[in-house]
Design a protein around this motif. Sequence first.
Motif, mmCIF file in Angstrom:
data_model
loop_
_atom_site.group_PDB
_atom_site.id
_atom_site.type_symbol
_atom_site.label_atom_id
_atom_site.label_comp_id
_atom_site.label_asym_id
_atom_site.label_seq_id
_atom_site.Cartn_x
_atom_site.Cartn_y
_atom_site.Cartn_z
ATOM 1 N N ALA A 1 2.675 81.574 11.701
ATOM 2 C CA ALA A 1 4.014 81.973 12.142
ATOM 3 C C ALA A 1 4.138 81.909 13.653
ATOM 4 O O ALA A 1 5.137 81.403 14.194
ATOM 5 N N SER A 2 3.131 82.411 14.362
ATOM 6 C CA SER A 2 3.171 82.374 15.828
ATOM 7 C C SER A 2 3.108 80.948 16.345
ATOM 8 O O SER A 2 3.767 80.600 17.326
ATOM 9 N N ALA A 3 2.303 80.110 15.682
ATOM 10 C CA ALA A 3 2.214 78.706 16.090
ATOM 11 C C ALA A 3 3.542 77.994 15.905
ATOM 12 O O ALA A 3 3.908 77.123 16.703
ATOM 13 N N ILE A 4 4.279 78.369 14.866
ATOM 14 C CA ILE A 4 5.564 77.723 14.608
ATOM 15 C C ILE A 4 6.543 78.008 15.740
ATOM 16 O O ILE A 4 7.155 77.097 16.300
ATOM 17 N N PHE A 5 6.710 79.285 16.109
ATOM 18 C CA PHE A 5 7.683 79.553 17.179
ATOM 19 C C PHE A 5 7.165 79.060 18.524
ATOM 20 O O PHE A 5 7.939 78.611 19.371
ATOM 21 N N ASN A 6 5.849 79.103 18.749
ATOM 22 C CA ASN A 6 5.309 78.628 20.023
ATOM 23 C C ASN A 6 5.413 77.114 20.155
ATOM 24 O O ASN A 6 5.588 76.587 21.255
ATOM 25 N N GLY B 1 -0.778 69.785 17.261
ATOM 26 C CA GLY B 1 -1.931 70.649 17.456
ATOM 27 C C GLY B 1 -1.601 72.117 17.279
ATOM 28 O O GLY B 1 -2.385 72.890 16.712
ATOM 29 N N GLY B 2 -0.416 72.527 17.768
ATOM 30 C CA GLY B 2 -0.014 73.918 17.641
ATOM 31 C C GLY B 2 0.117 74.357 16.200
ATOM 32 O O GLY B 2 -0.368 75.427 15.811
ATOM 33 N N VAL B 3 0.764 73.535 15.369
ATOM 34 C CA VAL B 3 0.928 73.869 13.958
ATOM 35 C C VAL B 3 -0.421 73.878 13.245
ATOM 36 O O VAL B 3 -0.728 74.793 12.464
ATOM 37 N N LEU B 4 -1.261 72.870 13.517
ATOM 38 C CA LEU B 4 -2.585 72.808 12.886
ATOM 39 C C LEU B 4 -3.462 73.988 13.309
ATOM 40 O O LEU B 4 -4.201 74.543 12.490
ATOM 41 N N GLY B 5 -3.377 74.368 14.594
ATOM 42 C CA GLY B 5 -4.174 75.490 15.063
ATOM 43 C C GLY B 5 -3.805 76.787 14.370
ATOM 44 O O GLY B 5 -4.677 77.565 13.964
ATOM 45 N N GLY B 6 -2.524 77.036 14.219
ATOM 46 C CA GLY B 6 -2.086 78.249 13.540
ATOM 47 C C GLY B 6 -2.469 78.257 12.073
ATOM 48 O O GLY B 6 -2.957 79.272 11.547
ATOM 49 N N PRO C 1 8.347 88.069 23.803
ATOM 50 C CA PRO C 1 7.918 89.355 23.237
ATOM 51 C C PRO C 1 8.701 89.724 21.977
ATOM 52 O O PRO C 1 8.154 90.311 21.047
ATOM 53 N N GLY C 2 9.988 89.354 21.938
ATOM 54 C CA GLY C 2 10.784 89.586 20.732
ATOM 55 C C GLY C 2 10.273 88.778 19.563
ATOM 56 O O GLY C 2 10.208 89.262 18.422
ATOM 57 N N ASN C 3 9.898 87.522 19.816
ATOM 58 C CA ASN C 3 9.309 86.695 18.764
ATOM 59 C C ASN C 3 8.044 87.348 18.209
ATOM 60 O O ASN C 3 7.807 87.359 16.999
ATOM 61 N N ALA C 4 7.198 87.857 19.111
ATOM 62 C CA ALA C 4 5.954 88.495 18.684
ATOM 63 C C ALA C 4 6.225 89.738 17.828
ATOM 64 O O ALA C 4 5.525 89.995 16.844
ATOM 65 N N ILE D 1 -3.798 73.391 19.713
ATOM 66 C CA ILE D 1 -4.692 74.062 18.767
ATOM 67 C C ILE D 1 -5.084 75.446 19.290
ATOM 68 O O ILE D 1 -5.160 76.421 18.543
ATOM 69 N N ALA D 2 -5.335 75.523 20.593
ATOM 70 C CA ALA D 2 -5.821 76.764 21.194
ATOM 71 C C ALA D 2 -4.723 77.783 21.483
ATOM 72 O O ALA D 2 -5.028 78.918 21.859
ATOM 73 N N SER D 3 -3.479 77.415 21.302
ATOM 74 C CA SER D 3 -2.367 78.290 21.702
ATOM 75 C C SER D 3 -2.092 79.361 20.647
ATOM 76 O O SER D 3 -1.055 79.378 19.988
ATOM 77 N N LEU D 4 -3.045 80.255 20.497
ATOM 78 C CA LEU D 4 -2.939 81.337 19.519
ATOM 79 C C LEU D 4 -2.715 82.693 20.182
ATOM 80 O O LEU D 4 -2.844 83.734 19.546
ATOM 81 N N GLY D 5 -2.398 82.666 21.479
ATOM 82 C CA GLY D 5 -2.249 83.918 22.207
ATOM 83 C C GLY D 5 -1.211 84.842 21.611
ATOM 84 O O GLY D 5 -1.426 86.067 21.533
#
Length: 438
Positions: free
Chosen positions: A147-152, A297-302, A129-132, A358-362
């Motif tokens: 940015a969110s994809a990077i920390f996730n 995938g996470g970086v590309l998705g973000g 939550p702090g990251n968000a 890719i889908a981890s954009l929550g």
Amino acid sequence: MSIAAIAERRTQVRYFIIGFIFIVTSINYADRATFSIAGSDAARELGLSPIATGYILSAFAWAYALAQIPGGALLDRFGTKRIYAGAIAVWSVFTFLQGFAGFIAGLSAVTTLFALRFLVGLAEAPSFPGNARIVAAWFPSSERGTASAIFNSAQYFSLVAFAPLMGWVVHNHGWRAVFYVMGALGLLAALAFVRIIHDPARHPSINRAELDYIESGGGLVGLEQTDARRNTFQWSNLKQLLTHRMLLGVYLGQYCINVLTYFFATWFPIYLVKERGLNILEAGFAAAAPAMCGFIGGVLGGYGSDWLLKRTGSLTIARKTPLLIGMVLATLIIACVYIEQEWLVVTVMAIAFFGKGIASLGWAVISDVSPRQLAGLTGGVFNMFGNCAGIVTPIVIGYLVAASGSFDSALIFVGAHCLLTIFAYFVIVGPIRRLELQ
């Protein structure tokens, strides 16, 4: 170039901030995995049974899920910097103390390790939550997906970077040393956090051009100011977060995505050994492939989500399109029920985890939709739902495997949750927009 033109050029402090958060989050995940690395040697020395080891491993997830709402509320009440820095220091101390298990008179090693792992889970609760909150404050809407994809994506990087390091420490210096090393590293990270992380409006290195760019793009640059934190935790506000249809869909989607995450984190290596006949060394290398694909995938998705936002101007299209593509790829995990070749199983699993990345954009969605006054609490509720999958998934898969004698039903169970994620976002969530408190 004129002096005036140079003066107007934006600084890029926000990229340095997210880079540092990536490092902190990598340490965060490494501290969660310390006992997984040290567990075999610790169990042998301390005489821990498999059941006792299982309880010790579960302690973190129970505490982490339970503490999400209080952790988020603390962030909203006292601000990100104070709570997050304190959390890093506290979880690092509890990580360090695990190295003394078995030395404390009157306490069994099981009790000591369970209690300390539980306390690590409590202390880490404010981290995501702090990251968000940091992303919501430091990044305009058009850059939040990346940015969110990077920390996730640090969850994948941590496995690749820290697992070999911790394994080397255990091999050369004993299992207790890994707790001392990671605890000390965390304390250094807490000190660095205090020096590096500031509210955008108060950061000594940012210029007016970057601050205006962030604010005009929807960044909550005043999120950490005292007057923005007056509306703190109230039961009526929590009720709104738990009953709003859009947020309920986002919570359900995160839970379902994390079913896939926790399958890979808990049962996947066992699946490769027991179902596919790989030895432990082969399974270790095979398990690293999906982790790396998840990172990519996470970086590309973000990045793709932010590109879509700039092209379409629609948060709904930008966030949901990568999610749909990613979850369709992730459902390929069901195909492993019908595949015989081991190399093809690992390949399909890597594709599935690439899709999950890719889908981890929550977390980007949470930064987009959280009420300004309750960004921390909204992230805490979101992360609580998501990490309930860490409690449910290992247990359900264990029962399915015990009942059927194979992992086929377990793979179908995981794949079905990928489809349920699509249902959550495309049927329940509706348009993605920031929630205003009533």
